[in-house]
Scaffold this motif. Structure first.
Motif, PDB file in Angstrom:
ATOM      1  N   LEU A 166      -6.809  -8.685  -5.101  1.00  0.00           N
ATOM      2  CA  LEU A 166      -6.114  -7.474  -4.941  1.00  0.00           C
ATOM      3  C   LEU A 166      -6.906  -6.232  -4.932  1.00  0.00           C
ATOM      4  CD1 LEU A 166      -3.246  -6.042  -5.858  1.00  0.00           C
ATOM      5  CD2 LEU A 166      -4.307  -5.631  -8.230  1.00  0.00           C
ATOM      6  N   ILE A 167      -6.524  -5.723  -3.473  1.00  0.00           N
ATOM      7  CA  ILE A 167      -7.275  -4.551  -2.832  1.00  0.00           C
ATOM      8  C   ILE A 167      -6.641  -3.246  -3.185  1.00  0.00           C
ATOM      9  CG2 ILE A 167      -8.492  -3.701  -0.851  1.00  0.00           C
ATOM     10  CD1 ILE A 167      -8.363  -6.448   0.292  1.00  0.00           C
ATOM     11  N   ASP A 168      -7.275  -2.398  -3.883  1.00  0.00           N
ATOM     12  CA  ASP A 168      -6.881  -0.988  -4.363  1.00  0.00           C
ATOM     13  C   ASP A 168      -7.091   0.103  -3.384  1.00  0.00           C
ATOM     14  OD1 ASP A 168      -6.113   1.333  -5.536  1.00  0.00           O
ATOM     15  OD2 ASP A 168      -7.204   0.963  -7.414  1.00  0.00           O
ATOM     16  N   GLU A 169      -5.882   0.304  -2.587  1.00  0.00           N
ATOM     17  CA  GLU A 169      -5.794   1.187  -1.422  1.00  0.00           C
ATOM     18  C   GLU A 169      -5.938   2.756  -1.741  1.00  0.00           C
ATOM     19  OE1 GLU A 169      -5.410   0.262   2.335  1.00  0.00           O
ATOM     20  OE2 GLU A 169      -6.688  -0.821   1.020  1.00  0.00           O
ATOM     21  N   SER A 217       0.784  -1.066   0.117  1.00  0.00           N
ATOM     22  CA  SER A 217       0.025  -0.098   0.107  1.00  0.00           C
ATOM     23  C   SER A 217       0.973   1.333   0.032  1.00  0.00           C
ATOM     24  CB  SER A 217      -0.826   0.143   1.077  1.00  0.00           C
ATOM     25  OG  SER A 217      -0.043  -0.054   2.485  1.00  0.00           O
ATOM     26  N   ILE A 218       2.140   1.215   0.523  1.00  0.00           N
ATOM     27  CA  ILE A 218       2.774   2.543   0.770  1.00  0.00           C
ATOM     28  C   ILE A 218       3.421   2.922  -0.648  1.00  0.00           C
ATOM     29  CG2 ILE A 218       4.861   3.345   1.741  1.00  0.00           C
ATOM     30  CD1 ILE A 218       4.447   1.929   4.283  1.00  0.00           C
ATOM     31  N   ASP A 219       4.184   1.555  -1.358  1.00  0.00           N
ATOM     32  CA  ASP A 219       4.945   2.086  -2.655  1.00  0.00           C
ATOM     33  C   ASP A 219       4.177   2.046  -3.797  1.00  0.00           C
ATOM     34  OD1 ASP A 219       4.807  -0.558  -2.140  1.00  0.00           O
ATOM     35  OD2 ASP A 219       6.879  -1.040  -2.765  1.00  0.00           O
ATOM     36  N   ALA A 220       3.024   0.667  -3.744  1.00  0.00           N
ATOM     37  CA  ALA A 220       2.388   0.545  -5.033  1.00  0.00           C
ATOM     38  C   ALA A 220       0.998   0.572  -4.862  1.00  0.00           C
ATOM     39  CB  ALA A 220       2.553  -0.886  -5.338  1.00  0.00           C
ATOM     40  N   GLY A 221       0.335   1.019  -3.598  1.00  0.00           N
ATOM     41  CA  GLY A 221      -1.055   1.580  -3.461  1.00  0.00           C
ATOM     42  C   GLY A 221      -1.928   0.220  -3.524  1.00  0.00           C
ATOM     43  N   TYR A 222      -1.563  -0.988  -3.130  1.00  0.00           N
ATOM     44  CA  TYR A 222      -2.446  -1.978  -3.043  1.00  0.00           C
ATOM     45  C   TYR A 222      -2.202  -3.164  -2.010  1.00  0.00           C
ATOM     46  CZ  TYR A 222       0.940  -4.899  -5.500  1.00  0.00           C
ATOM     47  OH  TYR A 222       1.811  -5.668  -5.901  1.00  0.00           O
ATOM     48  N   LEU A 223      -3.200  -3.848  -1.631  1.00  0.00           N
ATOM     49  CA  LEU A 223      -2.856  -4.919  -0.725  1.00  0.00           C
ATOM     50  C   LEU A 223      -3.173  -6.348  -1.513  1.00  0.00           C
ATOM     51  CD1 LEU A 223      -4.586  -3.853   2.567  1.00  0.00           C
ATOM     52  CD2 LEU A 223      -2.215  -4.020   2.236  1.00  0.00           C
ATOM     53  N   ALA A 224      -2.271  -7.492  -1.386  1.00  0.00           N
ATOM     54  CA  ALA A 224      -2.958  -8.609  -2.148  1.00  0.00           C
ATOM     55  C   ALA A 224      -3.038  -9.558  -0.914  1.00  0.00           C
ATOM     56  CB  ALA A 224      -1.735  -9.115  -2.799  1.00  0.00           C
ATOM     57  N   LEU A 225      -4.089 -10.186  -1.077  1.00  0.00           N
ATOM     58  CA  LEU A 225      -4.515 -11.445  -0.237  1.00  0.00           C
ATOM     59  C   LEU A 225      -4.816 -12.635  -0.689  1.00  0.00           C
ATOM     60  CD1 LEU A 225      -5.385 -11.773   2.793  1.00  0.00           C
ATOM     61  CD2 LEU A 225      -7.799 -11.003   2.127  1.00  0.00           C
ATOM     62  N   ILE A 226      -4.173 -13.663  -0.131  1.00  0.00           N
ATOM     63  CA  ILE A 226      -4.513 -15.148  -0.669  1.00  0.00           C
ATOM     64  C   ILE A 226      -5.249 -15.807   0.491  1.00  0.00           C
ATOM     65  CG2 ILE A 226      -2.117 -15.721  -0.401  1.00  0.00           C
ATOM     66  CD1 ILE A 226      -2.404 -17.970  -2.214  1.00  0.00           C
ATOM     67  N   GLN A 238       6.234 -10.284  -4.825  1.00  0.00           N
ATOM     68  CA  GLN A 238       5.926  -8.980  -5.022  1.00  0.00           C
ATOM     69  C   GLN A 238       6.046  -8.285  -3.985  1.00  0.00           C
ATOM     70  OE1 GLN A 238       1.896  -8.351  -6.571  1.00  0.00           O
ATOM     71  NE2 GLN A 238       2.066 -10.312  -7.754  1.00  0.00           N
ATOM     72  N   GLY A 239       6.285  -9.177  -2.588  1.00  0.00           N
ATOM     73  CA  GLY A 239       6.600  -8.604  -1.344  1.00  0.00           C
ATOM     74  C   GLY A 239       6.633  -9.700  -0.442  1.00  0.00           C
TER      75      GLY A 239
END
Length: 210
Positions: free
Chosen positions: A132-135, A108-117, A160-161
């Motif tokens: 993919l949650i768009d912050e 969320s800080i650098d790319a603006g999203y959260l990925a959840l599995i 990705q992180g």
């Protein structure tokens, strides 16, 4: 009782379309494929309780192999009162679905999203849903898909992180909030896969909360 209309309750054009799209259900033995078939059948619609009530009434009032299969999947995949209506007519399709582990990749800080599995099981068959949650848009779900290759999905997310474990209830609370925000945004342009897997996500959120 849901059934209160004459034999062969008439369907709307959209409901007839859904029944036609679900014509392969009697041949599907894989519960995940059956779920995806029904969820995909309503991907371009906004089914409400009245929509499901009419579809269930029709299936109950006009018995057939296809309608029985449709009712069984609806009794398994729907939530709330529509699930109860379908389950009052047939035994839900099995096996039971259980919720497994979940991991989050916070960009969320650098790319603006959260990925959840999140992982799930039908008996011994595991699958996962990736969200993919768009912050930047307020936390709305932007992408959602289902996969049986859980290991590969986790590996690609880890590229990705860092993947951080998250409790099942917390993960699905986050998903519930994200879908709620999406529903409130009438101008949102939805990814086709978000629509195609919508019923699957709703069922899994419901199960995670007991």
């Amino acid at each position: 009782m849901v059934v209160n209309r004459p034999q062969g309750t008439p369907l709307t054009t959209a409901q007839r379309q859904v029944v036609h799209r679900c014509r392969a259900l009697p041949q599907l033995l894989d519960p995940l494929e059956a779920e995806l078939t029904v969820s995909s059948a309503v991907a371009d619609l906004r089914p409400d309780e009245e929509f499901w009530a009419g579809l269930i009434e029709h299936a109950v009032s006009l018995p057939s192999r296809r309608n029985h299969a449709l009712l069984r999947v609806l009794a398994a995949v729907l939530t709330g009162r529509p699930r109860e209506w379908a389950a009052s007519a047939v035994t839900p399709a099995g096996p039971a679905l259980t919720v497994g582990g979940a991991w989050i990749c916070d960009r969320s800080i650098d790319a603006g999203y959260l990925a959840l599995i999140c992982t799930y099981r039908f008996a011994w068959a595991e699958h996962a849903m990736v969200f993919l949650i768009d912050e930047l848009s307020g936390g709305e779900v932007r992408t959602a898909f289902v996969t049986r290759d859980v290991a590969t999905a986790r590996t690609r997310l880890a590229d990705q992180g860092p993947l951080t474990p998250i409790g099942a209830e917390a993960a699905h609370w986050l998903l519930a909030k994200s879908y709620h925000r999406l529903d409130r945004n009438a101008d949102a342009v939805l990814d086709p896969d978000v629509q195609r897997t919508r019923l699957l996500a709703a069922r899994r959120i419901s199960i995670a909360f007991g």
